[in-house]
Design a protein around this motif. Sequence first.
Motif, PDB file in Angstrom:
ATOM      1  N   GLU A 145       0.819  -1.218   0.000  1.00 57.50           N
ATOM      2  CA  GLU A 145       0.000   0.000   0.000  1.00 57.50           C
ATOM      3  C   GLU A 145       0.852   1.269   0.000  1.00 57.50           C
ATOM      4  N   GLY A 146       2.176   1.143  -0.049  1.00 56.82           N
ATOM      5  CA  GLY A 146       3.046   2.302  -0.153  1.00 56.82           C
ATOM      6  C   GLY A 146       3.535   2.885   1.148  1.00 56.82           C
ATOM      7  N   SER A 147       3.373   2.176   2.252  1.00 56.21           N
ATOM      8  CA  SER A 147       3.917   2.662   3.523  1.00 56.21           C
ATOM      9  C   SER A 147       5.410   2.353   3.568  1.00 56.21           C
ATOM     10  N   VAL A 148       6.201   3.365   3.886  1.00 57.20           N
ATOM     11  CA  VAL A 148       7.652   3.230   3.911  1.00 57.20           C
ATOM     12  C   VAL A 148       8.164   3.697   5.266  1.00 57.20           C
ATOM     13  N   LEU A 149       8.985   2.878   5.894  1.00 58.67           N
ATOM     14  CA  LEU A 149       9.673   3.254   7.123  1.00 58.67           C
ATOM     15  C   LEU A 149      11.146   3.401   6.789  1.00 58.67           C
ATOM     16  N   LEU A 150      11.704   4.566   7.084  1.00 57.18           N
ATOM     17  CA  LEU A 150      13.138   4.786   6.896  1.00 57.18           C
ATOM     18  C   LEU A 150      13.762   4.770   8.277  1.00 57.18           C
ATOM     19  N   ALA A 151      14.767   3.912   8.428  1.00 58.26           N
ATOM     20  CA  ALA A 151      15.333   3.700   9.755  1.00 58.26           C
ATOM     21  C   ALA A 151      16.842   3.850   9.750  1.00 58.26           C
ATOM     22  N   ASN A 152      17.370   4.263  10.875  1.00 62.50           N
ATOM     23  CA  ASN A 152      18.793   4.246  11.124  1.00 62.50           C
ATOM     24  C   ASN A 152      19.054   2.910  11.809  1.00 62.50           C
ATOM     25  N   VAL A 153      19.551   1.958  11.050  1.00 69.01           N
ATOM     26  CA  VAL A 153      19.724   0.603  11.563  1.00 69.01           C
ATOM     27  C   VAL A 153      20.770   0.569  12.676  1.00 69.01           C
ATOM     28  N   LYS A 154      21.818   1.352  12.506  1.00 69.86           N
ATOM     29  CA  LYS A 154      22.890   1.369  13.508  1.00 69.86           C
ATOM     30  C   LYS A 154      22.365   1.800  14.874  1.00 69.86           C
ATOM     31  N   ARG A 155      21.507   2.813  14.872  1.00 69.26           N
ATOM     32  CA  ARG A 155      20.950   3.327  16.139  1.00 69.26           C
ATOM     33  C   ARG A 155      19.628   2.655  16.514  1.00 69.26           C
ATOM     34  N   ARG A 156      19.093   1.839  15.615  1.00 69.15           N
ATOM     35  CA  ARG A 156      17.830   1.129  15.831  1.00 69.15           C
ATOM     36  C   ARG A 156      16.670   2.083  16.120  1.00 69.15           C
ATOM     37  N   VAL A 157      16.540   3.102  15.237  1.00 66.07           N
ATOM     38  CA  VAL A 157      15.473   4.078  15.406  1.00 66.07           C
ATOM     39  C   VAL A 157      14.851   4.394  14.043  1.00 66.07           C
ATOM     40  N   ASN A 180       3.902   7.758   3.517  1.00 68.20           N
ATOM     41  CA  ASN A 180       2.830   7.016   2.870  1.00 68.20           C
ATOM     42  C   ASN A 180       2.796   7.447   1.409  1.00 68.20           C
ATOM     43  N   LEU A 181       3.328   6.599   0.533  1.00 72.62           N
ATOM     44  CA  LEU A 181       3.421   6.914  -0.891  1.00 72.62           C
ATOM     45  C   LEU A 181       2.193   6.458  -1.677  1.00 72.62           C
ATOM     46  N   LYS A 182       1.258   5.809  -1.018  1.00 68.58           N
ATOM     47  CA  LYS A 182      -0.062   5.445  -1.545  1.00 68.58           C
ATOM     48  C   LYS A 182      -0.065   4.345  -2.608  1.00 68.58           C
ATOM     49  N   GLN A 183       1.102   3.884  -3.048  1.00 70.40           N
ATOM     50  CA  GLN A 183       1.201   2.763  -3.980  1.00 70.40           C
ATOM     51  C   GLN A 183       2.440   1.951  -3.631  1.00 70.40           C
ATOM     52  N   ARG A 184       2.482   0.731  -4.152  1.00 68.46           N
ATOM     53  CA  ARG A 184       3.630  -0.147  -3.934  1.00 68.46           C
ATOM     54  C   ARG A 184       4.884   0.473  -4.552  1.00 68.46           C
ATOM     55  N   VAL A 185       5.995   0.396  -3.841  1.00 67.45           N
ATOM     56  CA  VAL A 185       7.275   0.918  -4.312  1.00 67.45           C
ATOM     57  C   VAL A 185       8.052  -0.232  -4.949  1.00 67.45           C
ATOM     58  N   ALA A 186       8.408  -0.074  -6.242  1.00 66.67           N
ATOM     59  CA  ALA A 186       9.136  -1.122  -6.955  1.00 66.67           C
ATOM     60  C   ALA A 186      10.639  -1.040  -6.693  1.00 66.67           C
ATOM     61  N   ILE A 238       7.338   4.420  -8.327  1.00 68.96           N
ATOM     62  CA  ILE A 238       5.950   4.184  -7.919  1.00 68.96           C
ATOM     63  C   ILE A 238       5.091   4.187  -9.174  1.00 68.96           C
ATOM     64  N   GLY A 239       4.628   3.016  -9.579  1.00 70.03           N
ATOM     65  CA  GLY A 239       3.831   2.931 -10.807  1.00 70.03           C
ATOM     66  C   GLY A 239       4.657   3.411 -11.988  1.00 70.03           C
ATOM     67  N   ARG A 240       4.103   4.322 -12.792  1.00 68.58           N
ATOM     68  CA  ARG A 240       4.814   4.855 -13.957  1.00 68.58           C
ATOM     69  C   ARG A 240       5.610   6.120 -13.627  1.00 68.58           C
ATOM     70  N   LEU A 241       5.737   6.429 -12.341  1.00 67.35           N
ATOM     71  CA  LEU A 241       6.386   7.669 -11.929  1.00 67.35           C
ATOM     72  C   LEU A 241       7.617   7.422 -11.054  1.00 67.35           C
ATOM     73  N   VAL A 242       8.466   8.451 -10.981  1.00 65.62           N
ATOM     74  CA  VAL A 242       9.597   8.469 -10.059  1.00 65.62           C
ATOM     75  C   VAL A 242       9.402   9.689  -9.167  1.00 65.62           C
ATOM     76  N   GLN A 243       9.422   9.468  -7.859  1.00 67.38           N
ATOM     77  CA  GLN A 243       9.344  10.584  -6.911  1.00 67.38           C
ATOM     78  C   GLN A 243      10.716  10.778  -6.294  1.00 67.38           C
ATOM     79  N   VAL A 244      11.197  12.026  -6.326  1.00 67.98           N
ATOM     80  CA  VAL A 244      12.479  12.380  -5.714  1.00 67.98           C
ATOM     81  C   VAL A 244      12.185  13.223  -4.483  1.00 67.98           C
ATOM     82  N   TRP A 245      12.674  12.770  -3.338  1.00 68.78           N
ATOM     83  CA  TRP A 245      12.446  13.433  -2.060  1.00 68.78           C
ATOM     84  C   TRP A 245      13.771  13.952  -1.516  1.00 68.78           C
TER      85      TRP A 245
END
Length: 112
Positions: A3-15, A21-27, A42-49
Amino acid sequence: DDEGSVLLANVKRRVVVAHLNLKQRVADAKFSPDGKWVAFAIGRLVQVWATPALERSFTPFALHHTLGGHGEDVICLNWSADSLFICSGGRDMTVIVHSVHSLPGYKPPSLT
């Protein structure tokens, strides 16, 4: 997730750094070599953040550009070494070279 939910984490700090929420599956998703950008297919588009700066912010990630041009879904992304361009490859067997910033007169080349 699908459904496009993305969690970005700092793995080293475990946070968890951010939840998007990108609203679609991220390929595909790729951070730029300089770390200033993250791109999502995302679908036929590229989102740059834009990624967050060192200081804390209420909205750490900000949508910079939504890039199109593919006839079918984008399935892969790759950055240039200088982080100024991103290539997107689609199921339509097309590769498009997008500029991260608006450049006067620049038309993204399409390789088929």
